[in-house]
Design an enzyme around this catalytic site. Structure first.
Site, short mmCIF file in Angstrom:
data_model
loop_
_atom_site.label_atom_id
_atom_site.label_comp_id
_atom_site.label_asym_id
_atom_site.label_seq_id
_atom_site.Cartn_x
_atom_site.Cartn_y
_atom_site.Cartn_z
CE1 TYR A 134 68.98 17.61 22.40
CE2 TYR A 134 70.78 17.00 20.55
CZ TYR A 134 69.39 16.93 21.04
OH TYR A 134 68.62 16.19 20.28
CD GLU A 222 65.96 15.03 22.41
OE1 GLU A 222 66.07 16.15 21.74
OE2 GLU A 222 65.04 14.69 22.64
#
Length: 411
Positions: A134, A222
C-alpha cells in the site's frame, strides 16, 4: 481511504475522476500501470480486447466497469450480472460481458440501492500479482505538508491494517521544497519489503508518484495495491486521486475531465452558485453557514428525534441571490416537510440572510413551516426585517429551542 489524514470534503468543486482517467494521468507522469483501452459498447470492448491480446502482449483481459464508487468486484448490475470486474481470454466473451454492464446500474456497498450508471469499461492487460503493498501520498495538516503513508500489507483496507498491526503502517513526512531523495525512496522500498531488482523499481515508482502528486496539485494519490508481478515488475494497479480545488485555474485540463454522471443534479446546481449541498434521506431541510455549524445542526435535529434532509452550507461570503437559490433547492425536494435556517453571523451579515429569505419566500410562495435562528452580525436589523415581512415563520434565539421546534412541526 487513507488512514486519518484528511477531514471530510464537502461539495464545492469536489473533483471526481474515473479509474481510467486517473491511470491516464499516472501514465503521463511515467508511472508504471497496466496497459489498457477504454470501450463504450460491447462490440467496441471486443475489438479493444482483440487489440490487447494480439498487439499489446496481453495473455488475458481484465474487464472493469467504470464507476466512482468502490466495491465493484462484488457488485451486482441491474442487468443481473454479478461482479463489475471480470477476467477472460476471449474477445467475444469480453463483448458479451460489456453488453451486460454498459447502460445498466452497478450496485455496490458504496453506491446505495439504485447503484451507479455505467457508460465506460476499461479493457486492460491482466497481470499476475505476487506481492501487494500500500502506498499513498497525502497533504496532512498535522505535518504541514505532504506525507507518504505506506504498508507492506496492501490489497486490503488500510484502516484494518492500521487497527490490527499499526507497526506495519509507516508515515513519512516529505519536505515540499526538497521532495523525495533517492535514498529516502530506496529506504521506503525496503520498508515495503521489496527485494532484489524490485527495490530500485519501487523507488523509481515512488519518486514518479510524488512528481505526479505535486504536478497535478493533488491532495491525495492512493495506490492499492502497489504491487509486484510474477515477471518481477513493480506496477501501480489501482489508483484514487483527490485534487486541490483552489488549483482549478492552473489544472483546467484535469478539471474538465470531471465525471458528473453519478452526482446528484442538485449538488451540481448548488456548486454553480458556490453553495455546498449534499442530499440526505430526512425531511427537515437545513440552511446553515459553515460546515461545523451544519454538522452540529444535523446532530441536534437527530437528538430531538428528527431527520435532516440535507447538508447545505451557504458559506461566509453569501449574497442575497445565493440564499434565494438555496431556498429553491430546498423547496424542490418533495420529502421536505419543514425548513430550518440556522445562521451564526460572524463573517455573514444576518440582514443579508433575512433579505434573501424574504425574497425567496415571496417568489416561491413558501407553504412549508419555517424556523429561523439568526445570531451575530446585524441580527437585530435582520430580526426586524423578518418581523415586518408578514411571513409565517417562527424565530428563536437559542439553538436547542429552534431545533426542537422544527422537529415538532414535522412530527
Amino acid at each position: 481511504a487513507v488512514v486519518s489524514t484528511q477531514s471530510g470534503h464537502y461539495g464545492r468543486g469536489c473533483l471526481n475522476l474515473q479509474e481510467y482517467q486517473s491511470k491516464g494521468l499516472m501514465d503521463k507522469y511515467g508511472v508504471t500501470i497496466q496497459p489498457f483501452l477504454v470501450a463504450k459498447s460491447g462490440p467496441d470492448a471486443a475489438e479493444k480486447a482483440h487489440i490487447m491480446l494480439n498487439e499489446r502482449g496481453a495473455n488475458e483481459i481484465v474487464l472493469k466497469a467504470q464507476i466512482l464508487a468502490g466495491g465493484r468486484g462484488k457488485g451486482t448490475f441491474s442487468s443481473g450480472l454479478k461482479g463489475g470486474v471480470k477476467l477472460s481470454k476471449e474477445p467475444s466473451e469480453i463483448g458479451q460481458l460489456t453488453e451486460k454492464m454498459i447502460g445498466f446500474n452497478l450496485v455496490t456497498k458504496q453506491t446505495g440501492a439504485e447503484g451507479s450508471p455505467v457508460s465506460n469499461v476499461m479493457v486492460a492487460k491482466a497481470l499476475n500479482i505476487v506481492k501487494e503493498t500500500y502506498l499513498a501520498i497525502v497533504l496532512d495538516r498535522a505535518y504541514g505538508g505532504p506525507v507518504i503513508i505506506a504498508s507492506p500489507d496492501g490489497g486490503v483496507d488500510i484502516e484494518e491494517v492500521a487497527e490490527k498491526t499499526p507497526e506495519r503502517v509507516f508515515k513519512i513526512p516529505v519536505d515540499i521544497f526538497e521532495g523525495i531523495s533517492d535514498e529516502a525512496a530506496v529506504d521506503l522500498a525496503h520498508k515495503l519489503e521489496f527485494e532484489g531488482d524490485a527495490i530500485p523499481q519501487a523507488a523509481r515508482e515512488i519518486k514518479k508518484l510524488y512528481e505526479l502528486f505535486i504536478g497535478v496539485d493533488a491532495t491525495q494519490v492512493e495506490v492499492n495495491p502497489f504491487g509486484l508481478t510474477d515477471e518481477n515488475e513493480v506496477v501501480c494497479f489501482d489508483a484514487k486521486m483527490n485534487f486541490d480545488d483552489n488549483a482549478q485555474f492552473r489544472q483546467k485540463d484535469i478539471f474538465e475531465m470531471e465525471d458528473t454522471s453519478e452526482t446528484d443534479p442538485r449538488e451540481l446546481e448548488a456548486a454553480k452558485h458556490d453553495l455546498n449541498y449534499i442530499a440526505m434521506e430526512g425531511n427537515i431541510a437545513c440552511l446553515v453557514n459553515g460546515a461545523g455549524l451544519a454538522m452540529a445542526t444535523m446532530d441536534i435535529i437527530q437528538l430531538h428525534g428528527g431527520s435532516p434532509a440535507n447538508f447545505l452550507d451557504v458559506g461566509g461570503s453569501v449574497q442575497e441571490s445565493q440564499v434565494e437559490k438555496a431556498f429553491n433547492l430546498l423547496t424542490r425536494d418533495p420529502a421536505v416537510k419543514a425548513i430550518f435556517v440556522n445562521i451564526f453571523g460572524g463573517i455573514v451579515d444576518c440582514k443579508v440572510i433575512a433579505t434573501g429569505i424574504i425574497n425567496a419566500c415571496n417568489k416561491t410562495g413558501l407553504e412549508l413551516p419555517l424556523v429561523v435562528r439568526l445570531k451575530g452580525s446585524n441580527m437585530e436589523a435582520a430580526r426586524k426585517l423578518l418581523g415586518e415581512s408578514g411571513l409565517d415563520m417562527k424565530a428563536y434565539d437559542e439553538f436547542d429551542d429552534a431545533a426542537g421546534a422544527v422537529v415538532k412541526f414535522v412530527n
